[in-house]
Design a protein around this motif. Structure first.
Motif: not given
Length: 454
Positions: A90-101
């Motif tokens: 995707l040519g993304a400048p960053l990726v994101t996720e969660h503080i979770a299990f």
């Protein structure tokens, strides 16, 4: 920390609103960028709508939901590779996720591996923070672009927590350099459900580390706020956004909508309301006019280890096992009906368990839309009853097959035509396949033999 890319105002891209998003992209007062659920992207077969947006220069950010960095196990290497592939595709400048299990059990705890099917909160303890920081470093090393982590909404409180949310996030950023994705709707949710003041959280967290902000709607029922992403953004959430924007100019703000999609005009009005809040707040330039965190309210300093205790490289495995046992006990109570761990609110755990079952039903309905069509109004109550005694141990596609097997083996609902259609659907999707020695595969083969004899 490197300068964070300026994103502007965006919206969560979903297939159901793809056409509307394309029309709004680049328009005055429209959409500057989009976010897409990473697990819904196939690098070799990216949706045409996303490709067109990329060709027009619209930034696309992959947002992961299944990595489970707050879990006791180290991040799965294949999941990390998949997330990295999507960022590059995707040519993304960053990726994101969660503080979770999102899963617990397995070899670490010598118990069955269970999937939550949703994001669950980690305890704000030193053990959980130590494990999370190490997992974040592993993920950062595996990803080709910066990582940002999102605070999640919670229905339950962990007993014995040692830090507030702001303190936990401050220490996480301080120790790893990770960026933050602050969801103001989740801050409001935790205000209603956990009695936590959003302003205090904003006082304590490092706002200069914010990569972007989520804004979403929800609803309140019986004193519990449900972060549905299927309702209009309420004023209370916009008020939290205004408070945040008065402290720092967020590089990006994104509207989330995952279901019950309104007409495009309504989405445009919500985006306009978000822009209006930011303009009215008169947010300072990034990094200027920002109040520092209140260090006077931070948790107790870590004490020197006692003689003979685990330290350094030895401390992490001990922390992982303690965290793993606690998370496995909680998740088992939520999805397998085992006793509620000591210190948790039984009523609130019941609310969370029902929410997880409903979430499973919703996602299975999207993964296998034929099932709710075949079962009609009986789909949801039948699935929720099934979920209470059948924890999810694999992905949603396997869950859909297992649910269909359950319907056929129990003969519920008692409608021959419906059962015949479910049986046809299941047979088309369950095999034949190469033999596997996995217990779940052997069980599926045995189930298939039983059903074929009917």
């Amino acid at each position: 920390m490197e300068q964070i890319a300026q994103l502007g105002t965006g919206i969560g891209w979903r297939p159901e609103i793809a056409d509307a998003v394309e029309r709004m992209a680049g328009a005055d007062g429209g959409v500057d960028w989009v976010e897409v659920v990473a697990e819904n992207v196939c690098p070799g077969h990216i949706a045409e709508s996303l490709l067109r947006l990329r060709e027009r220069g619209v930034t696309v950010v992959p947002h992961g939901v299944s990595l489970g960095l707050g879990g006791a196990d180290r991040p799965d290497e294949q999941r990390l590779r998949s997330l990295a592939e999507r960022a590059e595709a995707l040519g993304a400048p960053l990726v994101t996720e969660h503080i979770a299990f999102v899963r617990a059990g397995g070899a670490l705890t010598a118990s069955p591996l269970l999937e939550a099917g949703h994001l669950l909160p980690v305890p704000r303890t030193r053990d959980a923070l130590d494990v999370l920081c190490e997992n974040v470093r592993i993920a950062q090393d595996a990803l080709p672009v910066p990582l940002a982590l999102e605070n999640i909404a919670a229905l339950i409180n962990w007993p014995g927590e040692e830090m507030t949310e702001g303190q936990f996030l401050y220490d996480l950023v301080d120790r790893t350099g990770v960026r933050l994705l602050i969801d103001v709707a989740n801050l409001h949710t935790n205000h209603v459900n956990r009695g936590e003041d959003p302003a205090k959280a904003l006082d304590e967290l490092p706002v200069e580390a914010i990569a972007y902000v989520h804004v979403a709607g929800g609803f309140e029922r019986d004193g519990v706020w449900h972060d549905s992403h299927a309702h209009p953004v309420p004023q209370q959430v916009l008020d939290v956004l205004a408070d945040l924007a008065s402290r720092v100019a967020p590089p990006g703000v994104l509207l989330e909508r995952d279901d019950n999609f309104p007409e495009p005009g309504e989405l445009e009005r919500e985006l306009g309301a978000i822009r209006g809040v930011l303009e009215k707040a008169g947010a300072p330039e990034p990094g200027k006019g920002v109040r520092g965190p209140d260090r006077s309210v931070r948790g107790p300093e870590r004490k020197a280890p006692a003689a003979g205790s685990a330290t350094g490289a030895e401390a992490e495995p001990v922390a992982r096992q303690r965290l793993g046992l606690a998370q496995a006990a909680l998740l088992s109570a939520l999805v397998a009906g085992t006793p509620v761990p000591e210190g948790f609110d039984r009523v609130r755990l019941g609310v969370q368990a029902r929410a997880l079952a409903a979430k499973r039903a919703d996602v299975v309905a999207k993964v296998a839309p034929e099932l709710p069509e075949i079962l009609g109004s009986s789909y949801r109550p039948t699935f929720v009853a099934y979920a209470q005694g059948h924890p999810m141990t694999d992905g949603y596609r396997r869950d859909a097959l297992s649910f269909a097997e359950h319907v056929l083996l129990t003969g519920r609902p008692e409608d021959a035509d419906v059962l015949r259609e479910v049986r046809r659907w299941w047979l088309e999707r369950s095999g034949p396949a190469p033999l596997s020695q996995r217990p779940t595969a052997r069980l599926a083969r045995a189930t298939r033999r039983v059903l074929l004899r009917r």
